[in-house]
Every structure is written in structure tokens, then in C-alpha cells.
Enzyme design. Structure first.
Site, PDB file in Angstrom:
ATOM      1  CG  ASP A 144      -2.654   3.986  -1.454  1.00 10.85           C
ATOM      2  OD1 ASP A 144      -3.401   3.926  -2.442  1.00 10.85           O
ATOM      3  OD2 ASP A 144      -2.751   3.191  -0.496  1.00 10.85           O
TER       4      ASP A 144
ATOM      5  CB  SER B 295      -0.950  -0.041   1.202  1.00 10.86           C
ATOM      6  OG  SER B 295      -1.879   1.004   1.183  1.00 10.86           O
TER       7      SER B 295
ATOM      8  CG  ASP C  24      -2.905  -0.638  -2.432  1.00 15.00           C
ATOM      9  OD1 ASP C  24      -2.886   0.532  -2.003  1.00 15.00           O
ATOM     10  OD2 ASP C  24      -3.509  -1.561  -1.846  1.00 15.00           O
TER      11      ASP C  24
ATOM     12  CG  ASP D 165      -6.111   0.702  -0.861  1.00 15.21           C
ATOM     13  OD1 ASP D 165      -5.266   1.618  -0.759  1.00 15.21           O
ATOM     14  OD2 ASP D 165      -6.191  -0.243  -0.050  1.00 15.21           O
TER      15      ASP D 165
END
Length: 445
Positions: free
Chosen positions: A238, A100, A240, A242
Site C-alpha cells: 500500500d 496509508s 506507506d 506497511d
């Protein structure tokens, strides 16, 4: 022994804490637990752009195949893209290799069930228990699994997002910070196809530069680019993709609380806010609660972690929630937080209002808040309150802010940190108090 799973899957420094052996065992155990013994089950695997992703993917695939399951790989794709495709394609489970917002040295592995939902604690515990026990019997010969490649996964996910927009973004100048992460190949093209004048930043990942002085954790370059170019809005994802953070046309940041608050107000106005309720975590600002209460919107609060927000939303029948950090969940559209989906929805909110975002954001009054991280030994981060000096300082601060603010102490679920958060009227004083407590934690823990 510490629990393997944190607030968002298994995470650690790649090849040191999160090893290939661990990834292999997670692949084996997850394929068995999540598929409930289905014949030749299929697990979809995606990852972000960090260099250790290839290594961990190979180990994970080997573990999945070793128990007779099929590993379907899609390459680099945002976490919510894996959740969407797992559900759409009828996969038995989905797996994301990503840390992340963390630096490149970290990586992680997190799972979705066949419907695209993050796993409850009980299922994670079942996977961990099977790893501890060990796999007793493995298939051989023609019964082992195989790897398949899904070539158009990114295109399918992009089309899914495109169809969620009514109208055009023509006339808007938008700065996109892709964090050199999983949104890099999708977001600029997506927003441009909707008519926006796109200025893309940090969208050339090289395996090493994910989240490096960019993205939602380091939005300064985005803020500066918005001011330089006269853009209407800045959107930062960010690693990833999400989560989402936003800045207005002046470069002023809007965190997840403001994003969720403005979206909830817009949904209420259009009769789409179920039960007139927004679901947030205990980290959300008290100003958000007071601002929305005045407009007839209630808040439900959960522990930190977007999966706990989702669990509360599903249980209570609510359709928007999220975290101050930028995870926004709209369960009418998706099963998990989706930075690009949130960005598309938020830009539509801004366009419907018609005023500059710097004016719109004043609907949500945010109280001053400081957050200080105490770096501690992993073995001690959950028993901080047992130390007398730390407990005494915590009690002192809780008394000081009892009538005009609050103190919240939270061990990180993914890093060796304890987060000290204080809200109140005097930012300088709050920072000094938070620093005192964090220093004590670092001294004794």
C-alpha cells in the site's frame, strides 16, 4: 467533540480536515508529551509520496521546533522504516505523514514512541488534551529547535531488510506493485539484489498517483501481469508499505489471513511459533481459525487496528499476528507491520515448501465473505445501532447467520464509513443482505 485520533493516528482530507494548523499543534504537543521534557529531544519524520506531504511536513517541523525540539527529516520512507530508524538511532519519537491506503486527497499523521511502538490510546489522549489546553510558554532565541536532514535513512532501512533473508531468490520471477508509494524506490532494488527476476509495477510516484488503481487496494494489474509473464508470485504494497497482499501464479489473491496462516504453519513446523498462537482481529475469516485449529494453532482476537494486535502480542508474549487487510506483524523482527519484511518472509516460506503457491494456499480454507461500505455522516458513524430500523435489520441478520456464519458491523477508524461484513455459505445472498443493511444506514445516517 469527536476524538482526534482514529485507529491509525490522525487522518483526513489534507488542507480541509487535516490542516497545517492541526499538524503544527500536533508537532508541538507530541514533542512535549512523547519526550517527557528531555533536553533538546529529537523526533524523526518521514512521509509517503502524496503531494500534501511537503506542506504538512513543514507545518509539523515548525511545531516541533517551536517547543525547542529537533526535527530530523528523512523524506519518503515506508512507515516501518521510520519505526526501525527511530529505535536504531535513539530518537525520542518517530512521526509518519501518510494516509496509508487512502486516496491522494487524504493524509495523516501517526506517531511512534522512542522504541518504535505505536502509541496506546492513553498517550494519544494526552497529546489531544494538551492541544485543547494550548501551549502556555514557548522558548525563544537560542532555545528554539532546528531541522536536520538524515541522508541515508532509506539505505539503512534497506540493509536492515536485506539481512533478514537467508539464501537467495534466484530462479523466482516476482511481480512487485509498489502503489506509486513509499516502497517505490526500495522494493524493486531489494528483491533484485536477492536474485529475483523482478517485474516492477506502479513505482514512479508523481505526488498524485499514490494508490491510484494500484497497490494492495487495487491489485488487478498485478494479477494480470503475473498471468501474462508466468511469474511465480505477485506482491502488492500500500501507499506507506506497511501492508502486503499476494497473488499466486494463477493470479488468485491471498489476503492477510492466508499470508499469516501459511507463515504461522511454517513457524510451527520450525519450532518458532511462540505459544503456538496467532493474533488476529475480529475481521479475520472463520476459515482461518478452523484451519489452524486442526494443526494445533490457537487464535487470539483483538479489535480492528494493527496497534491493538501489537498490544495483545506484547502482553501475551506472541510473535506473529496481523490483519486480514495485509498488516502482518512479526515482533521478533520489527515493532510494527512491514509490507516488505512480510513479503521477504513469505517468499522464504514459499521456497521452503517447494510447491506452487496455488497448492500451498489450500492449507488455509477461507469461507466466503462479503464487505459492503455504508457512506455516512461523520457525526453518526458510531451511533448506528440507536436507530430502530437499523437495529431491527441487524438483529434479523444475526439470527439468520447464527449457526452458519457471522455478521460484523464496524465503523471505520479513518473514513466516514460503516463496514458491513458477512460470512456464510451463499456469497450472492450475503451480498444482498449486506447491501440492504448498508442502504438503510445511508438512508438514515
Amino acid at each position: 467533540m469527536a476524538r482526534m485520533f482514529g485507529t491509525d493516528g490522525v487522518r483526513g482530507i489534507a488542507n480541509t480536515e487535516l490542516t497545517c494548523k492541526m499538524a503544527y499543534e500536533l508537532g508541538q504537543a507530541a514533542a512535549i508529551v512523547l519526550t517527557k521534557g528531555a533536553h533538546k529531544p529529537k523526533l524523526l519524520i518521514g512521509r509517503d509520496t502524496r503531494i500534501s506531504g511537503d506542506m504538512l511536513e513543514c507545518a509539523l517541523v515548525a511545531g516541533i521546533c517551536s517547543v525547542g525540539a529537533t526535527a530530523v527529516t528523512v523524506g519518503v520512507l515506508p512507515t516501518p522504516g521510520i519505526a526501525y530508524l527511530t529505535r536504531k538511532l535513539g530518537m525520542d519519537a518517530g512521526v509518519v505523514i501518510s494516509a496509508s491506503h487512502n486516496p491522494v486527497a487524504y493524509n495523516g499523521i501517526k506517531f511512534f514512541d522512542g522504541q518504535g511502538w505505536k502509541l496506546p490510546d492513553a498517550l494519544e489522549d494526552e497529546i489531544e488534551a494538551l492541544i485543547d489546553k494550548g501551549i502556555q510558554t514557548l522558548p525563544g532565541g537560542a532555545e528554539v529547535g532546528m531541522r536536520q536532514w538524515l541522508p541515508d535513512g532509506a539505505a539503512q532501512y534497506r540493509d536492515f531488510l536485506y539481512k533478514q533473508v537467508n539464501g537467495s531468490f534466484a530462479g523466482m520471477k516476482i511481480v512487485l506493485d509498489c502503489a506509486n508509494g513509499a516502497s517505490s524506490a526500495i522494493a524493486p532494488e531489494l528483491f533484485a539484489s536477492l536474485g529475483a527476476d523482478v517485474i516492477a509495477l506502479h513505482h514512479h510516484p508523481d505526488g498524485h498517483n499514490i494508490n491510484d488503481a494500484c497497490g494492495s487496494t487495487h491489485p488487478q494489474s498485478m494479477q494480470e501481469k503475473v498471468r501474462q509473464t508466468g511469474a511465480d508470485i505477485g506482491l502488492a504494497f500500500d501507499g506507506d508499505a506497511d501492508r502486503l497482499l499476494v497473488c499466486d501464479e494463477t493470479g488468485t489473491m491471498l489476503d492477510g489471513d492466508v499470508i499469516m496462516g501459511l507463515c504461522a504453519l511454517d513457524m510451527k513446523t520450525r519450532g518458532q511459533l511462540k505459544k503456538d498462537t496467532l493474533v488476529v482481529t475480529v475481521m479475520s475469516n472463520i476459515g482461518l481459525e478452523r484451519s489452524l485449529r486442526e494443526q494445533g494453532i490457537s487464535l487470539v482476537k483483538t479489535d480492528v487496528g494493527d496497534r491493538y494486535v501489537v498490544e495483545a502480542m506484547r502482553k501475551g508474549g506472541y510473535n506473529i499476528g496481523g490483519e486480514q487487510s495485509g498488516h502482518v506483524l512479526m515482533t521478533d523482527l520489527s515493532t510494527t507491520g512491514d509490507g516488505m519484511q512480510s513479503a521477504l518472509a513469505f517468499v522464504q516460506v514459499v521456497r521452503r515448501d517447494g510447491r506452487k503457491l496455488s497448492e500451498q494456499r489450500r492449507k488455509i480454507r477461507i469461507y466466503p465473505q462479503v464487505l459492503v461500505n455504508a457512506h455516512v455522516h461523520a457525526a453518526h458513524k458510531n451511533n448506528y445501532a440507536a436507530h430502530p430500523a437499523i437495529a431491527a435489520k441487524m438483529a434479523e441478520l444475526e439470527r439468520a447467520y447464527a449457526d452458519n456464519g457471522r455478521v460484523l458491523i464496524r465503523p471505520s477508524g479513518t473514513e466516514h464509513l460503516i463496514r458491513v461484513m458477512i460470512e456464510g455459505p451463499d456469497e450472492q445472498q450475503m451480498y444482498a443482505h449486506a447491501r440492504e443493511l448498508a442502504d438503510l444506514m445511508e438512508q438514515y445516517l
